[in-house]
Write a protein that holds these residues in place. Structure first.
Motif, mmCIF file in Angstrom:
data_model
loop_
_atom_site.group_PDB
_atom_site.id
_atom_site.type_symbol
_atom_site.label_atom_id
_atom_site.label_comp_id
_atom_site.label_asym_id
_atom_site.label_seq_id
_atom_site.Cartn_x
_atom_site.Cartn_y
_atom_site.Cartn_z
ATOM 1 N N ILE A 92 27.849 -10.724 -20.990
ATOM 2 C CA ILE A 92 27.910 -11.567 -21.697
ATOM 3 C C ILE A 92 27.512 -10.948 -23.361
ATOM 4 C CG2 ILE A 92 26.472 -13.198 -21.626
ATOM 5 C CD1 ILE A 92 28.007 -15.773 -22.149
ATOM 6 N N GLY A 93 28.698 -11.536 -23.960
ATOM 7 C CA GLY A 93 28.595 -11.239 -25.404
ATOM 8 C C GLY A 93 29.094 -12.348 -26.590
ATOM 9 N N GLY A 94 28.407 -12.150 -27.170
ATOM 10 C CA GLY A 94 28.733 -12.954 -28.464
ATOM 11 C C GLY A 94 28.104 -12.813 -29.657
ATOM 12 N N LEU A 95 28.176 -14.141 -30.613
ATOM 13 C CA LEU A 95 26.949 -14.680 -31.371
ATOM 14 C C LEU A 95 26.667 -15.850 -30.820
ATOM 15 C CD1 LEU A 95 29.226 -14.488 -34.777
ATOM 16 C CD2 LEU A 95 27.540 -12.920 -33.952
ATOM 17 N N VAL A 96 24.944 -15.643 -31.513
ATOM 18 C CA VAL A 96 24.452 -16.710 -30.808
ATOM 19 C C VAL A 96 24.428 -17.734 -31.847
ATOM 20 C CG1 VAL A 96 22.021 -17.439 -30.545
ATOM 21 C CG2 VAL A 96 22.451 -15.156 -30.040
ATOM 22 N N PHE A 145 30.446 -6.063 -15.560
ATOM 23 C CA PHE A 145 31.483 -5.861 -16.502
ATOM 24 C C PHE A 145 31.542 -6.856 -17.238
ATOM 25 C CE2 PHE A 145 33.428 -5.004 -11.994
ATOM 26 C CZ PHE A 145 33.724 -4.112 -12.336
ATOM 27 N N PHE A 146 32.071 -6.662 -19.066
ATOM 28 C CA PHE A 146 31.535 -7.342 -19.922
ATOM 29 C C PHE A 146 32.593 -8.289 -20.360
ATOM 30 C CE2 PHE A 146 32.840 -8.355 -24.290
ATOM 31 C CZ PHE A 146 31.303 -8.692 -24.946
ATOM 32 N N ARG A 147 32.249 -9.696 -20.218
ATOM 33 C CA ARG A 147 32.956 -10.464 -20.729
ATOM 34 C C ARG A 147 32.589 -11.415 -22.060
ATOM 35 N NH1 ARG A 147 32.689 -11.099 -15.042
ATOM 36 N NH2 ARG A 147 35.292 -10.997 -13.924
ATOM 37 N N ALA A 148 33.948 -12.341 -23.029
ATOM 38 C CA ALA A 148 34.103 -12.464 -23.667
ATOM 39 C C ALA A 148 33.318 -14.039 -23.270
ATOM 40 C CB ALA A 148 34.504 -12.483 -25.022
ATOM 41 N N PRO A 149 32.732 -14.795 -24.609
ATOM 42 C CA PRO A 149 33.104 -16.296 -23.882
ATOM 43 C C PRO A 149 34.189 -17.334 -24.001
ATOM 44 C CG PRO A 149 31.240 -16.370 -25.543
ATOM 45 C CD PRO A 149 31.814 -14.797 -25.293
ATOM 46 N N ASN A 174 23.274 -16.355 -35.153
ATOM 47 C CA ASN A 174 24.419 -16.072 -36.019
ATOM 48 C C ASN A 174 23.968 -14.097 -35.804
ATOM 49 O OD1 ASN A 174 25.733 -18.538 -37.280
ATOM 50 N ND2 ASN A 174 24.104 -18.236 -38.624
ATOM 51 N N GLN A 175 22.958 -13.498 -34.822
ATOM 52 C CA GLN A 175 23.302 -12.305 -34.520
ATOM 53 C C GLN A 175 24.357 -12.395 -33.378
ATOM 54 O OE1 GLN A 175 22.144 -10.499 -37.159
ATOM 55 N NE2 GLN A 175 22.007 -12.027 -38.382
ATOM 56 N N GLY A 176 24.597 -10.793 -33.112
ATOM 57 C CA GLY A 176 24.965 -10.553 -32.241
ATOM 58 C C GLY A 176 24.233 -10.075 -31.257
ATOM 59 N N MET A 177 24.825 -10.780 -29.214
ATOM 60 C CA MET A 177 23.665 -10.529 -28.265
ATOM 61 C C MET A 177 24.804 -10.151 -27.346
ATOM 62 S SD MET A 177 24.498 -12.856 -26.092
ATOM 63 C CE MET A 177 22.971 -12.926 -24.884
#
Length: 147
Positions: A57-61, A37-41, A100-103
């Protein structure tokens, strides 16, 4: 004669139901580890998952958070604009991985740190996973890329 045909039909239907049930159970068993499952911070900070749960987990570094150690262990934070989660990863990062990039990372959240087993980075200048875009839009941080 009719009762023999009826009996055969019932037997065939029963075997088909058993086979369908068995195949569904086997497919579910085979996929149990592959479903992440995907979760945001922000979601992780609000409701920390169990330490045994593997998720994405996904978001910007986060800028200024990338620290490369002497070994292959890398530490950084992932943010969606609302919250930040520290991440550790041991291994080789993708070539396009940067601040500042997506991961998107796969792993476990243990003692307040996301321990990643896999890190995926964007594959070109404009791509970002749809889950990450949705999470950033929900926080009001996402900016459309210049076309």
């Amino acid at each position: 004669m009719k009762s023999l045909k009826k009996q055969r039909r019932i037997q065939i239907i029963a075997v088909a139901v058993v086979a369908l049930t068995l195949s569904t159970v086997l497919i579910g068993y085979a996929l149990r580890d592959g479903i992440n499952f995907f979760r945001a911070p922000s979601q992780i900070v609000a409701e920390p998952p169990a330490e045994t749960e593997v998720f994405r987990i996904g978001g910007l570094v986060e800028e200024g958070s990338l620290v490369r150690g002497e070994s292959e262990t890398v530490r950084f934070s992932v943010t969606d604009g609302g919250a930040s989660v520290p991440v550790t990863f041991t291994g080789v990062l993708p070539d396009l991985f940067e601040e500042n990039q997506g991961m998107v990372g796969t792993g476990r959240y243990i003692n307040g740190v996301f321990e990643a087993t896999e890190i995926l980075a964007k594959h070109d200048e404009t791509y970002m996973p749809s889950e990450v875009v949705d999470a950033l839009k929900a926080q009001g941080v996402y900016q459309e890329p210049d076309s």
